[in-house]
Design a protein around this motif. Sequence first.
Motif, PDB file in Angstrom:
ATOM      1  N   LYS A 137       0.835  -1.199   0.000  1.00  0.00           N
ATOM      2  CA  LYS A 137       0.000   0.000   0.000  1.00  0.00           C
ATOM      3  C   LYS A 137       0.874   1.255   0.000  1.00  0.00           C
ATOM      4  CE  LYS A 137      -4.542  -0.439   1.810  1.00  0.00           C
ATOM      5  NZ  LYS A 137      -5.240  -0.930   2.941  1.00  0.00           N
ATOM      6  N   THR A 138       1.926   1.206   0.824  1.00  0.00           N
ATOM      7  CA  THR A 138       2.811   2.383   0.924  1.00  0.00           C
ATOM      8  C   THR A 138       3.464   2.672  -0.431  1.00  0.00           C
ATOM      9  OG1 THR A 138       3.278   1.619   3.153  1.00  0.00           O
ATOM     10  CG2 THR A 138       4.617   3.427   2.338  1.00  0.00           C
ATOM     11  N   ILE A 139       3.925   1.623  -1.099  1.00  0.00           N
ATOM     12  CA  ILE A 139       4.538   1.813  -2.426  1.00  0.00           C
ATOM     13  C   ILE A 139       3.507   2.442  -3.376  1.00  0.00           C
ATOM     14  CG2 ILE A 139       5.437   0.590  -4.473  1.00  0.00           C
ATOM     15  CD1 ILE A 139       7.504   0.451  -2.362  1.00  0.00           C
ATOM     16  N   LYS A 140       2.287   1.934  -3.327  1.00  0.00           N
ATOM     17  CA  LYS A 140       1.259   2.434  -4.247  1.00  0.00           C
ATOM     18  C   LYS A 140       0.938   3.911  -3.963  1.00  0.00           C
ATOM     19  CE  LYS A 140      -3.493   1.689  -5.796  1.00  0.00           C
ATOM     20  NZ  LYS A 140      -3.328   2.741  -6.746  1.00  0.00           N
ATOM     21  N   TYR A 141       0.760   4.262  -2.682  1.00  0.00           N
ATOM     22  CA  TYR A 141       0.467   5.663  -2.340  1.00  0.00           C
ATOM     23  C   TYR A 141       1.587   6.579  -2.813  1.00  0.00           C
ATOM     24  CZ  TYR A 141      -3.455   4.380   0.691  1.00  0.00           C
ATOM     25  OH  TYR A 141      -4.633   3.920   1.170  1.00  0.00           O
ATOM     26  N   PHE A 142       2.815   6.102  -2.579  1.00  0.00           N
ATOM     27  CA  PHE A 142       3.971   6.918  -2.976  1.00  0.00           C
ATOM     28  C   PHE A 142       3.981   7.107  -4.498  1.00  0.00           C
ATOM     29  CE2 PHE A 142       8.446   7.022  -4.438  1.00  0.00           C
ATOM     30  CZ  PHE A 142       8.856   8.191  -3.826  1.00  0.00           C
ATOM     31  N   LEU A 143       3.808   6.007  -5.234  1.00  0.00           N
ATOM     32  CA  LEU A 143       3.860   6.113  -6.705  1.00  0.00           C
ATOM     33  C   LEU A 143       2.737   7.014  -7.225  1.00  0.00           C
ATOM     34  CD1 LEU A 143       4.823   2.468  -7.701  1.00  0.00           C
ATOM     35  CD2 LEU A 143       6.153   4.524  -8.211  1.00  0.00           C
ATOM     36  N   ASP A 144       1.555   6.896  -6.626  1.00  0.00           N
ATOM     37  CA  ASP A 144       0.430   7.748  -7.071  1.00  0.00           C
ATOM     38  C   ASP A 144       0.721   9.216  -6.765  1.00  0.00           C
ATOM     39  OD1 ASP A 144      -0.837   5.542  -7.924  1.00  0.00           O
ATOM     40  OD2 ASP A 144      -2.353   5.461  -6.332  1.00  0.00           O
ATOM     41  N   GLY A 145       1.184   9.473  -5.537  1.00  0.00           N
ATOM     42  CA  GLY A 145       1.488  10.859  -5.145  1.00  0.00           C
ATOM     43  C   GLY A 145       2.574  11.439  -6.032  1.00  0.00           C
ATOM     44  N   MET A 146       3.560  10.623  -6.333  1.00  0.00           N
ATOM     45  CA  MET A 146       4.681  11.119  -7.140  1.00  0.00           C
ATOM     46  C   MET A 146       4.271  11.332  -8.594  1.00  0.00           C
ATOM     47  SD  MET A 146       7.312  11.873  -5.484  1.00  0.00           S
ATOM     48  CE  MET A 146       8.500  12.066  -6.797  1.00  0.00           C
ATOM     49  N   ASP A 147       3.317  10.547  -9.079  1.00  0.00           N
ATOM     50  CA  ASP A 147       2.860  10.737 -10.468  1.00  0.00           C
ATOM     51  C   ASP A 147       2.320  12.160 -10.611  1.00  0.00           C
ATOM     52  OD1 ASP A 147       1.968  10.569 -13.010  1.00  0.00           O
ATOM     53  OD2 ASP A 147       0.876   8.704 -12.781  1.00  0.00           O
ATOM     54  N   THR A 148       1.434  12.556  -9.684  1.00  0.00           N
ATOM     55  CA  THR A 148       0.853  13.898  -9.748  1.00  0.00           C
ATOM     56  C   THR A 148       1.923  14.960  -9.532  1.00  0.00           C
ATOM     57  OG1 THR A 148      -1.031  12.898  -8.670  1.00  0.00           O
ATOM     58  CG2 THR A 148      -1.028  15.289  -8.807  1.00  0.00           C
ATOM     59  N   PHE A 149       2.757  14.727  -8.522  1.00  0.00           N
ATOM     60  CA  PHE A 149       3.773  15.732  -8.193  1.00  0.00           C
ATOM     61  C   PHE A 149       4.775  15.908  -9.341  1.00  0.00           C
ATOM     62  CE2 PHE A 149       7.852  16.852  -6.014  1.00  0.00           C
ATOM     63  CZ  PHE A 149       7.484  18.149  -5.706  1.00  0.00           C
ATOM     64  N   SER A 150       5.153  14.797  -9.962  1.00  0.00           N
ATOM     65  CA  SER A 150       6.175  14.904 -11.007  1.00  0.00           C
ATOM     66  C   SER A 150       5.621  15.582 -12.259  1.00  0.00           C
ATOM     67  CB  SER A 150       6.787  13.535 -11.331  1.00  0.00           C
ATOM     68  OG  SER A 150       5.791  12.650 -11.749  1.00  0.00           O
ATOM     69  N   VAL A 151       4.307  15.449 -12.488  1.00  0.00           N
ATOM     70  CA  VAL A 151       3.709  16.177 -13.618  1.00  0.00           C
ATOM     71  C   VAL A 151       3.730  17.679 -13.302  1.00  0.00           C
ATOM     72  CG1 VAL A 151       1.538  16.624 -14.844  1.00  0.00           C
ATOM     73  CG2 VAL A 151       2.306  14.273 -14.499  1.00  0.00           C
ATOM     74  N   PHE A 152       3.414  18.008 -12.029  1.00  0.00           N
ATOM     75  CA  PHE A 152       3.455  19.425 -11.610  1.00  0.00           C
ATOM     76  C   PHE A 152       4.875  20.009 -11.817  1.00  0.00           C
ATOM     77  CE2 PHE A 152       5.070  21.829  -7.950  1.00  0.00           C
ATOM     78  CZ  PHE A 152       4.416  23.044  -8.136  1.00  0.00           C
ATOM     79  N   LEU A 153       5.898  19.257 -11.388  1.00  0.00           N
ATOM     80  CA  LEU A 153       7.267  19.798 -11.499  1.00  0.00           C
ATOM     81  C   LEU A 153       7.708  19.867 -12.967  1.00  0.00           C
ATOM     82  CD1 LEU A 153       9.481  20.886  -9.630  1.00  0.00           C
ATOM     83  CD2 LEU A 153      10.662  18.729  -9.953  1.00  0.00           C
ATOM     84  N   MET A 154       7.301  18.858 -13.743  1.00  0.00           N
ATOM     85  CA  MET A 154       7.641  18.871 -15.167  1.00  0.00           C
ATOM     86  C   MET A 154       7.091  20.147 -15.827  1.00  0.00           C
ATOM     87  SD  MET A 154       5.789  18.234 -18.138  1.00  0.00           S
ATOM     88  CE  MET A 154       4.440  17.156 -17.751  1.00  0.00           C
ATOM     89  N   LYS A 155       5.849  20.502 -15.455  1.00  0.00           N
ATOM     90  CA  LYS A 155       5.239  21.707 -16.050  1.00  0.00           C
ATOM     91  C   LYS A 155       6.017  22.959 -15.634  1.00  0.00           C
ATOM     92  CE  LYS A 155       0.460  20.155 -16.491  1.00  0.00           C
ATOM     93  NZ  LYS A 155      -0.880  20.250 -15.919  1.00  0.00           N
ATOM     94  N   LEU A 156       6.434  22.974 -14.363  1.00  0.00           N
ATOM     95  CA  LEU A 156       7.178  24.142 -13.871  1.00  0.00           C
ATOM     96  C   LEU A 156       8.522  24.267 -14.610  1.00  0.00           C
ATOM     97  CD1 LEU A 156       6.526  26.175 -11.569  1.00  0.00           C
ATOM     98  CD2 LEU A 156       8.145  24.922 -10.145  1.00  0.00           C
TER      99      LEU A 156
END
Length: 666
Positions: A137-156
């Motif tokens: 579960k922890t791996i999944k939460y992390f990967l999901d959170g990072m997917d959104t966050f990494s798209v945000f940083l990519m845009k920046l």
Amino acid sequence: MSGHAETIPTVDLSVLQYDRDSVLTTLRHALVDYGFFYLINYEDHLSHDIIEALADQTERFFNLPQEDKDKIQMVNSKHFLGYNGLEKEITAGKIDWREQIDFCSTDTELAEYDNLYENLVGPNQYPDAKKLPYFQKTIKYFLDGMDTFSVFLMKLIFESLSVNQHQYSKYFNINQGESNFNKMKLIRYPSEKELKSHSTLKESTFSQGCGPHKDSDFLTYLFSPTEVTSLQVQNLQGKWLSVDPIPKSIIINVGQTLEYLTSGVCLSSIHRVKTSSTTSRISIPFFQNVKIESVLQPLKLDDGLLKLRDERDLDRKQSVAFQFKPSLDEPIAVSVFKNRIKSHRDVSGKWWPKQLALIDEEERKAKESLESTPREKNPELLAKVLRLTKIFKTFHSTLVMELMRVSVDLTLRYFIPKVKLSHPTVSYSDLLKLFTIWPDFIVISINFDGDVVIDLEKTDRLPKINDMDYMNGQFEKRCEAWVNSNKYADDIPPLQLHLVKPEVDFQKLDKEMESRIKERKNKNTTIPASSKISKPSNTKKENSTMSILERIRMKEKARKENYQSPTAKRDQFLDSKLLQVLNILFTLSKRSQSISRLSEIIKNSLSSTSAISMEDAEAVIKRLCVKFPDIFVFVNGKSLKVLKWNEFQLSTLKKRLDETDEATTK
Ligand SMILES: O=C(O)CCC(=O)C(=O)O
Ligand SMILES: [Fe+2]
């Protein structure tokens, strides 16, 4: 002038709320000049709790009995996902002393695999849920959170480079609910002490946690919860900088995909991990990728950015060649999958034996054909050898001449204009190559200013060969062997440089010198090569018979005598910031700005150790007006002090700075 800070820059996301521009400026500076940065205050976008939970689960995972970890070995998975114990990975020809487990974000078995490369996607392997119930579960939460966050940083990142969404959107899934193909690893680096205590590990050195490499992804996010220094990045001057973990920060680095997409504007830097002597270390990299079916094409960028890249590369001591050349008509995942087959031979031996055999055969043929090609039939290699040999000859004879003079500063940089007289295209990287090809020719080190220098003391202890023709012939032979075995890599291998002690132990030197003089008198031994060459007529006679140790002593004395007043010191400090400030001003679109706003931009853009106060930033701005009155004007209005400037070329101002620098140091 070394011009670069000793640490990587920091991007503070909390500043976004009130000064977006300064965040974008700092980000651009970090991407272009370092390719590495710390990201702090990101909690509005990514919960820190999940990172703490993941660090905890990682500890628990690595503490499981070895047989539990071995049950989910990578070799079980045809998708290259799972656990690898010690001694499974080699980088730059040496073992990486780490254990690790790989996961991918698209944790599913596809119904059908149309293309071989789609096998990069597949189900992850998790440890027994009875032993670690919260792990998956922890791996999944992390990967999901990072997917959104990494798209945000990519845009920046693309915003900081003024690249529009319509240019980059084809490479990412950016809509809510769509996920990207990302990867992550949990890594544990055992300490040297622990490795030495293993009775089965027989190795003379455990120093390499992970050998020097560049990442091939778009962007890597590294979470480093253990507070121990291990990670190092090589800056453009070839110097290794420590990337110490800062609590709650993310260490971000540019991968070769982003470097390629931006035509080299964003820098993918070589990094490595050293084993700590007593502390084991946990590290969690998240690798952001473009869509696996993407065929990469460089993006269209503003000329200003390309100019920035070119200005940067003028000073670059590493070769600018790309190590990673994605094919122009194949999806990027084709070469990624090929690399997985090559680097995990146990997995590919089991799951992809035909593909492995084909790749081995391809490489064997390529090697054979290059080796069997006679020198004359391989004009490209021959040209490289002849060019480097000629540069070596000039460098060698210049060195011998220079060693006769006392007053020279023997940095490597000093030799470039001299060698340029005969070889106008010589670069710093060419000179560094000479010492990679023949490390015992002379010893080079890094001094406290970060410059590569000839280490006279150590060089003096090397066996002397006085015959220049013999030396040049030897170099040509070594060079041919080196060029032959490095034909694919244009980058120079990272040099093993050490720091020269700043203070000279005079007592020891005096004793050594006395005994040398005695020795010479008694035995009439050979005088160093340098003094056998006929001297130019204007060289002082006494200099030619001085030993290298005497010369060091004289230099040290001259250094001490060279007293500087506090004002001169302050001016020197301000001067050392000028180039960085020019770089920042160059990126601004307006050509006038209030001094207070500018000082703030400068303060935020300079990284933590090179950080300067608002007052210093203002003083540097004023100094620009003194140094370049034709370009920068300081306008002292009623309520606002403003700096106005004309359009300028960075290279021209840099040259002017170097010229004034030389004039004041001579
Ligand atoms: O563990 C680290 O600090 C860096 C790891 C790394 O560079 C990698 O796995 O690509
Ligand atoms: Fe890496």
